[in-house]
Write a protein that holds these residues in place. Structure first.
Motif, PDB file in Angstrom:
ATOM      1  N   VAL A   1       9.144   1.816  -1.028  1.00 25.24           N
ATOM      2  CA  VAL A   1       7.723   2.325  -1.619  1.00 25.24           C
ATOM      3  C   VAL A   1       7.530   1.571  -2.624  1.00 25.24           C
ATOM      4  CG1 VAL A   1       6.654   4.092  -2.090  1.00 25.24           C
ATOM      5  CG2 VAL A   1       8.199   4.915  -0.304  1.00 25.24           C
ATOM      6  N   GLN A   2       7.815   1.417  -3.885  1.00 20.58           N
ATOM      7  CA  GLN A   2       7.800   0.960  -4.708  1.00 20.58           C
ATOM      8  C   GLN A   2       7.451  -0.178  -4.308  1.00 20.58           C
ATOM      9  OE1 GLN A   2       7.581   3.101  -7.963  1.00 20.58           O
ATOM     10  NE2 GLN A   2       6.076   1.060  -8.635  1.00 20.58           N
ATOM     11  N   ARG A   3       8.760  -1.399  -4.070  1.00 23.26           N
ATOM     12  CA  ARG A   3       8.759  -2.536  -3.670  1.00 23.26           C
ATOM     13  C   ARG A   3       8.126  -2.939  -2.842  1.00 23.26           C
ATOM     14  NH1 ARG A   3      12.926  -5.361  -1.617  1.00 23.26           N
ATOM     15  NH2 ARG A   3      13.867  -3.508  -0.896  1.00 23.26           N
ATOM     16  N   MET A   4       7.627  -2.126  -1.488  1.00 23.30           N
ATOM     17  CA  MET A   4       7.312  -3.207  -0.135  1.00 23.30           C
ATOM     18  C   MET A   4       6.219  -2.289  -0.485  1.00 23.30           C
ATOM     19  SD  MET A   4       9.710  -5.194   1.330  1.00 23.30           S
ATOM     20  CE  MET A   4       9.469  -5.164   3.042  1.00 23.30           C
ATOM     21  N   VAL A   5       6.520  -1.135  -0.938  1.00 26.18           N
ATOM     22  CA  VAL A   5       4.485  -0.841  -0.283  1.00 26.18           C
ATOM     23  C   VAL A   5       3.546  -0.840  -1.940  1.00 26.18           C
ATOM     24  CG1 VAL A   5       2.810   1.538   0.600  1.00 26.18           C
ATOM     25  CG2 VAL A   5       5.459   0.505   1.427  1.00 26.18           C
ATOM     26  N   LEU A   6       3.660  -0.288  -2.566  1.00 23.31           N
ATOM     27  CA  LEU A   6       2.887   0.181  -3.599  1.00 23.31           C
ATOM     28  C   LEU A   6       2.966  -1.377  -4.486  1.00 23.31           C
ATOM     29  CD1 LEU A   6       1.730   1.713  -5.054  1.00 23.31           C
ATOM     30  CD2 LEU A   6       3.121   2.622  -6.860  1.00 23.31           C
ATOM     31  N   ALA A   7       3.989  -2.461  -4.699  1.00 23.95           N
ATOM     32  CA  ALA A   7       4.114  -3.639  -5.583  1.00 23.95           C
ATOM     33  C   ALA A   7       2.613  -4.650  -4.291  1.00 23.95           C
ATOM     34  CB  ALA A   7       5.288  -3.694  -5.452  1.00 23.95           C
ATOM     35  N   ASN A   8       3.092  -4.522  -3.588  1.00 29.64           N
ATOM     36  CA  ASN A   8       1.914  -4.858  -2.434  1.00 29.64           C
ATOM     37  C   ASN A   8       0.814  -5.049  -2.423  1.00 29.64           C
ATOM     38  OD1 ASN A   8       3.137  -7.637  -0.588  1.00 29.64           O
ATOM     39  ND2 ASN A   8       4.725  -5.968  -0.532  1.00 29.64           N
ATOM     40  N   MET A   9       0.376  -3.178  -3.062  1.00 30.51           N
ATOM     41  CA  MET A   9      -1.079  -2.673  -2.763  1.00 30.51           C
ATOM     42  C   MET A   9      -1.407  -3.114  -3.542  1.00 30.51           C
ATOM     43  SD  MET A   9      -0.513   0.756  -0.422  1.00 30.51           S
ATOM     44  CE  MET A   9      -2.496   1.362  -0.863  1.00 30.51           C
ATOM     45  N   GLU A  10      -0.761  -3.928  -4.752  1.00 30.00           N
ATOM     46  CA  GLU A  10      -1.022  -3.267  -6.232  1.00 30.00           C
ATOM     47  C   GLU A  10      -1.484  -5.223  -6.776  1.00 30.00           C
ATOM     48  OE1 GLU A  10       0.087  -3.243 -10.643  1.00 30.00           O
ATOM     49  OE2 GLU A  10       1.838  -2.983  -9.438  1.00 30.00           O
ATOM     50  N   ARG A  11      -0.524  -6.325  -6.099  1.00 29.39           N
ATOM     51  CA  ARG A  11      -0.774  -7.527  -4.952  1.00 29.39           C
ATOM     52  C   ARG A  11      -1.997  -7.402  -4.764  1.00 29.39           C
ATOM     53  NH1 ARG A  11       4.570  -7.482  -6.034  1.00 29.39           N
ATOM     54  NH2 ARG A  11       4.603  -8.009  -3.317  1.00 29.39           N
ATOM     55  N   SER A  12      -3.014  -6.619  -4.051  1.00 30.17           N
ATOM     56  CA  SER A  12      -3.905  -6.966  -2.886  1.00 30.17           C
ATOM     57  C   SER A  12      -4.950  -6.555  -3.586  1.00 30.17           C
ATOM     58  CB  SER A  12      -3.187  -5.696  -1.435  1.00 30.17           C
ATOM     59  OG  SER A  12      -4.645  -5.066  -2.218  1.00 30.17           O
ATOM     60  N   ASN A  13      -5.825  -7.577  -3.009  1.00 32.27           N
ATOM     61  CA  ASN A  13      -7.150  -7.634  -3.533  1.00 32.27           C
ATOM     62  C   ASN A  13      -7.878  -6.861  -2.784  1.00 32.27           C
ATOM     63  OD1 ASN A  13      -9.245  -9.188  -4.402  1.00 32.27           O
ATOM     64  ND2 ASN A  13     -10.333  -9.549  -2.254  1.00 32.27           N
ATOM     65  N   SER A  14      -7.468  -5.085  -3.516  1.00 41.03           N
ATOM     66  CA  SER A  14      -7.910  -3.415  -3.552  1.00 41.03           C
ATOM     67  C   SER A  14      -8.987  -3.613  -4.896  1.00 41.03           C
ATOM     68  CB  SER A  14      -7.916  -2.960  -2.867  1.00 41.03           C
ATOM     69  OG  SER A  14      -6.254  -2.422  -3.882  1.00 41.03           O
ATOM     70  N   ARG A  15     -10.035  -2.593  -5.052  1.00 40.18           N
ATOM     71  CA  ARG A  15     -10.166  -1.589  -6.428  1.00 40.18           C
ATOM     72  C   ARG A  15      -9.829  -1.218  -6.631  1.00 40.18           C
ATOM     73  NH1 ARG A  15     -13.395   2.595  -6.621  1.00 40.18           N
ATOM     74  NH2 ARG A  15     -14.438   3.113  -5.476  1.00 40.18           N
ATOM     75  N   MET A  16      -9.190  -0.051  -5.152  1.00 36.90           N
ATOM     76  CA  MET A  16      -8.395   1.603  -5.757  1.00 36.90           C
ATOM     77  C   MET A  16      -7.227   1.215  -4.185  1.00 36.90           C
ATOM     78  SD  MET A  16      -9.753   4.806  -5.233  1.00 36.90           S
ATOM     79  CE  MET A  16     -10.942   4.588  -7.253  1.00 36.90           C
TER      80      MET A  16
ATOM     81  N   SER B   1      -4.158   2.857  -8.934  1.00 37.99           N
ATOM     82  CA  SER B   1      -3.357   3.741  -8.124  1.00 37.99           C
ATOM     83  C   SER B   1      -3.719   4.879  -8.510  1.00 37.99           C
ATOM     84  CB  SER B   1      -2.154   3.061  -7.973  1.00 37.99           C
ATOM     85  OG  SER B   1      -1.300   3.674  -9.144  1.00 37.99           O
ATOM     86  N   PHE B   2      -3.845   5.898  -7.042  1.00 42.85           N
ATOM     87  CA  PHE B   2      -3.330   7.080  -6.468  1.00 42.85           C
ATOM     88  C   PHE B   2      -2.479   7.499  -5.720  1.00 42.85           C
ATOM     89  CE2 PHE B   2      -4.600  11.326  -5.493  1.00 42.85           C
ATOM     90  CZ  PHE B   2      -4.795  11.766  -6.624  1.00 42.85           C
ATOM     91  N   MET B   3      -1.508   8.530  -6.080  1.00 42.39           N
ATOM     92  CA  MET B   3      -0.214   8.265  -5.264  1.00 42.39           C
ATOM     93  C   MET B   3      -0.053  10.192  -5.567  1.00 42.39           C
ATOM     94  SD  MET B   3       2.660   6.392  -6.923  1.00 42.39           S
ATOM     95  CE  MET B   3       1.623   6.336  -9.017  1.00 42.39           C
TER      96      MET B   3
END
Length: 508
Positions: A387-402, A436-438
């Protein structure tokens, strides 16, 4: 004394094992640079099976193995490794997408090739000649699909970028002779869908640049995305709240059209108007059909399917995946990230939802695909989705405000034969990523039941709460928590963690 000797012995043994495994990496690297691609594949594959390997090298091993597959003509096997390198944040994403585009083309998968070319254009830096080549190659993909106007547009941009490229000029002249021309003269910055293209930077070759670390080629410089200051949504929300308060004693409000409306409706319209350009993307996964050795689950597929429908009613573009393998989850995550990256950062929201088996291991939470084969603890990191390495990290690097991550995956440990460190006590807390909101179905270290009805208790109440208009995301999950606590007799306490800026509403 004996205890210290035993410790020294095991440390020495681990050191010897690590050295031997690094030699596998070196042998693979040397085989690759020597053009012995099958030997490279064998060495890299062996390296990836070693439980005590240096996992920081995994991204480079997957990259070089992907190139080895590609150069030996095994395009089908090169694609998953290329995808893995992107999800592991290899710095050479632009050229990786370029290789993927050519691999898809070799496989006859033209639509996927066009998507990969588009991603390469977004990722690579400024080099007009190479950028022109990318547009030219994408034009050929459009021609294969009979999309002559789109092909003409790409060739026109390519010619504008590099007028000296005679091949592009010849192809362009051919289309013009057949009466294919675009009404608007394209500019180098405009794609076929009107988006901004990040400039390309590769060597002057007809194939992507081969790049790696150490003895391999030098990686391309990545483009730094510049964005304008984000719109202050908090101000609009605050104004809406003030309007709601000021009008609380008034039964009706005259709107600009002369009609009457209640104050709450005016506030709702204000919010809806403000967020009308927001792009919302969701990846929703539900895994139920696990083998007996892991444990069949009743609700997750229903949970994911029903939650996806509710998200679509909240204007989300939803990718729904049920009973997914590791490869399917990886490919879906990559496509999800690509969709998010193609949009305006200040107006994009990304949501990831998973229902199924999950566990914690060595300070990481893992989602379990239906094809996970777990015999030893180290298999968890290899066959489950981090989750941290493959999901959250990629979402954080993506082009999204949230970024919103919702995990209804805190069920019982699916691998009870392993030691307690393999996640017996549900999921663990995660590091907060930017914006992020988890949300978790239950508190860290606790487990939740699968449920007895169509849906699990958590997702059942989540669906009900997001249907309520005018609630911020924090209010939605407070509502979920209160209802789950009440219905579970205070046994299941949901959990969420947030560092978001601004507001988000599922319904207005």
């Amino acid at each position: 004394m004996l205890s210290n000797c035993i410790k020294i012995f095991f440390l020495a043994l681990l050191s010897i094992q690590s050295f031997a495994q690094f030699k596998l990496y070196e042998k693979g690297h040397d085989s690759y640079t020597a053009g012995k691609y099958q030997d490279a594949i064998i060495n890299f594959s062996q390296y990836l099976t070693k439980p005590t390997r240096d996992k920081s090298l995994d991204v480079e091993v997957f990259y070089l193995r992907a190139l080895s597959y590609y150069k030996s003509g095994d395009y089908k096997n090169s694609i998953p490794d290329f995808e893995e390198t992107i999800l592991l944040d290899h710095k050479n994403k632009g050229n990786i997408y370029w290789f993927m585009a050519k691999a898809y083309d070799h496989m006859g998968n033209t639509k996927e090739a066009i998507g990969a070319y588009t991603n390469a254009l977004r990722e690579l830096n400024d080099n007009k000649e190479s950028k022109a080549k990318l547009f030219s190659e994408r034009a050929h993909m459009h021609l294969k699909l009979g999309e002559q106007a789109l092909a003409y547009n790409d060739l026109k941009i390519g010619h504008t970028l590099n007028p000296a490229n005679h091949d592009i000029k010849r192809e362009l002249d051919k289309l013009e002779k057949h009466g294919i021309a675009h009404n608007n003269t394209p500019t180098p910055e405009t794609t076929r869908d009107g988006g901004v293209v990040k400039n390309a930077d590769t060597k002057k070759e007809h194939t992507p640049v081969n790049q790696s670390t150490a003895k391999a080629d030098v990686p391309a410089k990545q483009n730094t995305i510049k964005t304008e200051n984000p719109v202050k949504k908090e101000e609009v929300v605050a104004q809406a709240d003030v309007a709601k308060t000021e009008s609380s004693t008034t039964k009706q409000v005259i709107t600009t059209s002369g009609t009457t409306a209640t104050p709450s409706a005016v506030v709702a319209n204000t919010l809806a108007d403000f967020y009308k350009d927001e792009k919302r993307f969701a990846l929703v996964i539900g895994n139920s059909n696990y083998p007996k050795s892991i444990g069949l689950l009743k609700n997750p597929v229903n949970d994911a399917t029903d939650f996806a429908k509710e998200l679509e009613l909240s204007n989300f573009d939803v990718q729904l995946l049920t009973n997914a393998t590791y490869g399917q989850m990886r490919a879906a995550m990559l496509k999800f990230k690509e969709k998010v990256d193609a949009n305006d950062r200040d107006k994009t929201v990304a949501l990831f939802y998973f229902a199924g088996h999950g566990l914690q291991h060595e300070d990481e939470n893992y989602l379990v695909p239906i094809d996970a084969t777990i015999e030893f603890e180290d298999d968890i990191a290899r066959y489950c989705f981090a989750v941290q390495r493959m999901v959250l990290a990629n979402m954080e690097r993506s082009n999204s405000r949230m970024n919103i991550v919702i995990l209804d995956a805190c069920r019982n440990n699916p691998f009870p034969a392993l030691t307690r460190s393999a996640g017996e006590q549900g999921l663990g807390e995660m590091k907060r990523a930017r914006g992020s909101f988890m949300a978790f179905a239950t508190a860290p270290g606790s487990v939740a039941s699968d449920g007895t009805g169509r849906n699990g208790l958590y997702t059942q109440e989540l669906i009900k709460s997001i249907r309520k208009p005018g609630l911020t995301i924090e209010q939605v999950f407070k509502d979920v928590r209160a209802n789950v606590l009440r219905l579970s007799g205070n046994r299941q306490n949901t959990w969420d963690s947030s560092n978001i800026i601004g507001e988000f509403y599922f319904r207005f």
